[in-house]
Design a protein around this motif. Structure first.
Motif, PDB file in Angstrom:
ATOM      1  N   ASP A  36       0.822  -1.214   0.000  1.00  7.71           N
ATOM      2  CA  ASP A  36       0.000   0.000   0.000  1.00  7.71           C
ATOM      3  C   ASP A  36       0.855   1.264   0.000  1.00  7.71           C
ATOM      4  O   ASP A  36       0.388   2.340  -0.392  1.00  7.71           O
ATOM      5  CB  ASP A  36      -0.922   0.010   1.221  1.00  7.71           C
ATOM      6  CG  ASP A  36      -1.995  -1.059   1.141  1.00  7.71           C
ATOM      7  OD1 ASP A  36      -2.245  -1.550   0.020  1.00  7.71           O
ATOM      8  OD2 ASP A  36      -2.565  -1.423   2.195  1.00  7.71           O
ATOM      9  N   ASN A  37       2.118   1.120   0.437  1.00  6.78           N
ATOM     10  CA  ASN A  37       3.038   2.266   0.456  1.00  6.78           C
ATOM     11  C   ASN A  37       3.867   2.347  -0.831  1.00  6.78           C
ATOM     12  O   ASN A  37       4.830   3.112  -0.896  1.00  6.78           O
ATOM     13  CB  ASN A  37       3.973   2.185   1.665  1.00  6.78           C
ATOM     14  CG  ASN A  37       3.247   2.506   2.972  1.00  6.78           C
ATOM     15  OD1 ASN A  37       2.349   3.348   2.997  1.00  6.78           O
ATOM     16  ND2 ASN A  37       3.632   1.834   4.046  1.00  6.78           N
ATOM     17  N   GLY A  38       3.483   1.537  -1.821  1.00 10.76           N
ATOM     18  CA  GLY A  38       4.113   1.651  -3.124  1.00 10.76           C
ATOM     19  C   GLY A  38       5.218   0.659  -3.425  1.00 10.76           C
ATOM     20  O   GLY A  38       5.896   0.789  -4.446  1.00 10.76           O
ATOM     21  N   ASP A  39       5.409  -0.352  -2.566  1.00 11.71           N
ATOM     22  CA  ASP A  39       6.455  -1.355  -2.793  1.00 11.71           C
ATOM     23  C   ASP A  39       5.918  -2.416  -3.762  1.00 11.71           C
ATOM     24  O   ASP A  39       5.115  -3.272  -3.379  1.00 11.71           O
ATOM     25  CB  ASP A  39       6.868  -1.993  -1.463  1.00 11.71           C
ATOM     26  CG  ASP A  39       8.092  -2.887  -1.610  1.00 11.71           C
ATOM     27  OD1 ASP A  39       8.182  -3.588  -2.644  1.00 11.71           O
ATOM     28  OD2 ASP A  39       8.941  -2.889  -0.716  1.00 11.71           O
ATOM     29  N   LEU A  40       6.383  -2.363  -5.001  1.00 10.98           N
ATOM     30  CA  LEU A  40       5.878  -3.272  -6.031  1.00 10.98           C
ATOM     31  C   LEU A  40       6.272  -4.723  -5.766  1.00 10.98           C
ATOM     32  O   LEU A  40       5.507  -5.643  -6.074  1.00 10.98           O
ATOM     33  CB  LEU A  40       6.393  -2.840  -7.408  1.00 10.98           C
ATOM     34  CG  LEU A  40       5.897  -1.476  -7.905  1.00 10.98           C
ATOM     35  CD1 LEU A  40       6.476  -1.187  -9.285  1.00 10.98           C
ATOM     36  CD2 LEU A  40       4.388  -1.420  -7.936  1.00 10.98           C
ATOM     37  N   ASP A  41       7.468  -4.919  -5.222  1.00 15.00           N
ATOM     38  CA  ASP A  41       7.887  -6.289  -4.903  1.00 15.00           C
ATOM     39  C   ASP A  41       6.945  -6.910  -3.878  1.00 15.00           C
ATOM     40  O   ASP A  41       6.546  -8.076  -4.000  1.00 15.00           O
ATOM     41  CB  ASP A  41       9.318  -6.307  -4.364  1.00 15.00           C
ATOM     42  CG  ASP A  41      10.335  -5.969  -5.430  1.00 15.00           C
ATOM     43  OD1 ASP A  41      10.177  -6.461  -6.567  1.00 15.00           O
ATOM     44  OD2 ASP A  41      11.265  -5.210  -5.140  1.00 15.00           O
ATOM     45  N   SER A  42       6.579  -6.121  -2.868  1.00 15.38           N
ATOM     46  CA  SER A  42       5.654  -6.622  -1.852  1.00 15.38           C
ATOM     47  C   SER A  42       4.288  -6.906  -2.454  1.00 15.38           C
ATOM     48  O   SER A  42       3.645  -7.905  -2.122  1.00 15.38           O
ATOM     49  CB  SER A  42       5.521  -5.603  -0.714  1.00 15.38           C
ATOM     50  OG  SER A  42       6.738  -5.470  -0.003  1.00 15.38           O
ATOM     51  N   ALA A  43       3.842  -6.025  -3.359  1.00 17.63           N
ATOM     52  CA  ALA A  43       2.543  -6.213  -3.991  1.00 17.63           C
ATOM     53  C   ALA A  43       2.515  -7.498  -4.814  1.00 17.63           C
ATOM     54  O   ALA A  43       1.549  -8.266  -4.770  1.00 17.63           O
ATOM     55  CB  ALA A  43       2.215  -5.010  -4.874  1.00 17.63           C
ATOM     56  N   MET A  44       3.600  -7.746  -5.539  1.00 12.91           N
ATOM     57  CA  MET A  44       3.673  -8.939  -6.374  1.00 12.91           C
ATOM     58  C   MET A  44       3.707 -10.207  -5.515  1.00 12.91           C
ATOM     59  O   MET A  44       2.971 -11.166  -5.765  1.00 12.91           O
ATOM     60  CB  MET A  44       4.910  -8.878  -7.267  1.00 12.91           C
ATOM     61  CG  MET A  44       5.079 -10.073  -8.183  1.00 12.91           C
ATOM     62  SD  MET A  44       6.432  -9.866  -9.373  1.00 12.91           S
ATOM     63  CE  MET A  44       7.823  -9.674  -8.242  1.00 12.91           C
ATOM     64  N   VAL A  45       4.558 -10.195  -4.489  1.00 16.48           N
ATOM     65  CA  VAL A  45       4.682 -11.372  -3.622  1.00 16.48           C
ATOM     66  C   VAL A  45       3.390 -11.612  -2.853  1.00 16.48           C
ATOM     67  O   VAL A  45       2.959 -12.757  -2.682  1.00 16.48           O
ATOM     68  CB  VAL A  45       5.876 -11.185  -2.658  1.00 16.48           C
ATOM     69  CG1 VAL A  45       5.871 -12.265  -1.576  1.00 16.48           C
ATOM     70  CG2 VAL A  45       7.186 -11.225  -3.431  1.00 16.48           C
ATOM     71  N   LEU A  46       2.769 -10.544  -2.413  1.00 14.43           N
ATOM     72  CA  LEU A  46       1.507 -10.671  -1.682  1.00 14.43           C
ATOM     73  C   LEU A  46       0.432 -11.304  -2.560  1.00 14.43           C
ATOM     74  O   LEU A  46      -0.306 -12.195  -2.123  1.00 14.43           O
ATOM     75  CB  LEU A  46       1.044  -9.297  -1.188  1.00 14.43           C
ATOM     76  CG  LEU A  46      -0.335  -9.250  -0.514  1.00 14.43           C
ATOM     77  CD1 LEU A  46      -0.371 -10.162   0.712  1.00 14.43           C
ATOM     78  CD2 LEU A  46      -0.689  -7.811  -0.139  1.00 14.43           C
TER      79      LEU A  46
END
Length: 249
Positions: A36-46
Motif C-alpha cells: 500500500d506504500n508503493g512497494d511493487l515487490d511486496s505487492a507482487m509477492v503478496l
C-alpha cells in the motif's frame, strides 16, 4: 533489517530480503502495508501468496483498490476455482484476454464469435486462428464476407494448403488481394507455367513477379527471353542468373 531497508546503501537487496522473509512467514498484513506504500515487490509477492492460499476475497479487495498484481492473480485463481463464468464477471483487460484464451482451450467457437462480434479484437484474432486450425473454411468464409481481413487471409492460406487453385482464382476475380498473391505462389509451386502466364498477361502483378523464376527453374530460356524482351520485371535478372549458373557448371 527493517532499519537497513530504510536507508540508502544496500536498500534494494535488503528490501528484497525483507519481502522474502515476510512471504516465508506468511505475513500478509506486513506485505499489505508495504504494498500500500508503493512497494511493487511486496505487492507482487503478496498477490502470489494470496493466490496460493485461494484467498479470492482479499485479492478482489486489493484489485478493486487498483492493485494490478492482485487483479492478475485474481483472474487466474477464479479460472482455476470457478471456471470461465467467474472470469467473465471480472471487469479487467487481463481477465478479458484470459477469458478468450480459456474459450480457445475449450474450443468454444460460439462464445468466441459473440466476443469478436462485440468488438473484442483479441477474441477475433484467436477465433480466426482456431478456425484455421480446425480447417473450418465455412466459418472463415462467413467472417471474411463480413469484412474480417484476418479471416480472408486464412481462407486463402487454407486453399493453398489444399491446392485449390480454382477457389483462389474465384476469390482473386472478386478482388481479394491476398488470394491473388497466394494463387501466384501456388501456381509457381505446382510449376504451372501456362496458368501463371495467363494471369500475368491479364495484368496480375503477383503472377508476373513469380513467372521469371519459374521459367528459369524449368529451363524455359526461350520463354524467359521473351519476358525479358517484353520488359517483365525480374526476367532479365533471372535469365542472367541462369546463364551464370550454366556457365559455372
Amino acid at each position: 533489517m527493517r532499519e537497513l531497508s530504510g536507508n540508502g546503501y544496500g536498500y534494494d537487496s535488503a528490501a528484497l530480503r525483507l519481502v522474502r522473509l515476510l512471504a516465508e512467514r506468511g505475513d500478509v498484513e506486513q506485505l499489505g502495508e508495504r504494498a500500500d506504500n508503493g512497494d511493487l515487490d511486496s505487492a507482487m509477492v503478496l498477490a502470489d501468496l494470496l493466490a496460493k492460499r485461494g484467498d479470492a476475497e482479499t485479492l478482489r479487495q486489493r484489485a478493486g483498490n487498483g492493485d494490478l498484481f492482485a487483479e492478475l492473480r485474481l483472474s487466474d485463481l477464479l479460472a482455476t476455482l470457478e471456471g470461465v463464468e467467474a472470469v467473465r464477471q471480472c471487469a479487467s483487460p487481463y481477465a478479458a484476454e484470459l477469458l478468450v484464451d480459456l474459450l480457445v482451450e475449450q474450443d468454444d467457437v460460439e462464445a468466441l464469435q459473440e466476443l469478436a462480434d462485440s468488438g473484442d479484437d483479441h477474441a477475433a484474432d484467436r477465433l480466426v486462428g482456431l478456425l484455421a486450425e480446425r480447417g473450418d473454411l465455412t466459418l472463415l468464409r462467413q467472417r471474411a464476407a463480413r469484412g474480417d481481413g484476418r479471416a480472408a487471409r486464412r481462407v486463402a492460406d487454407l486453399l493453398v494448403e489444399r491446392g485449390d487453385a480454382e477457389a483462389l482464382r474465384r476469390l482473386t476475380d472478386n478482388g481479394d488481394i491476398h488470394a491473388a498473391l497466394r494463387l501466384a505462389d501456388l501456381l509457381a509451386e505446382q510449376g504451372n507455367v501456362e496458368a501463371l502466364r495467363r494471369l500475368a498477361d491479364n495484368g496480375d502483378h503477383y503472377a508476373a513477379a513469380r513467372l521469371p523464376d519459374l521459367l528459369a527453374e524449368q529451363g524455359m530460356l526461350d520463354l524467359l527471353e521473351r519476358e525479358v524482351a517484353a520488359g517483365t520485371r525480374g526476367a532479365a535478372r533471372a535469365l542472367r542468373r541462369t546463364r551464370i549458373s550454366s556457365a559455372s557448371s
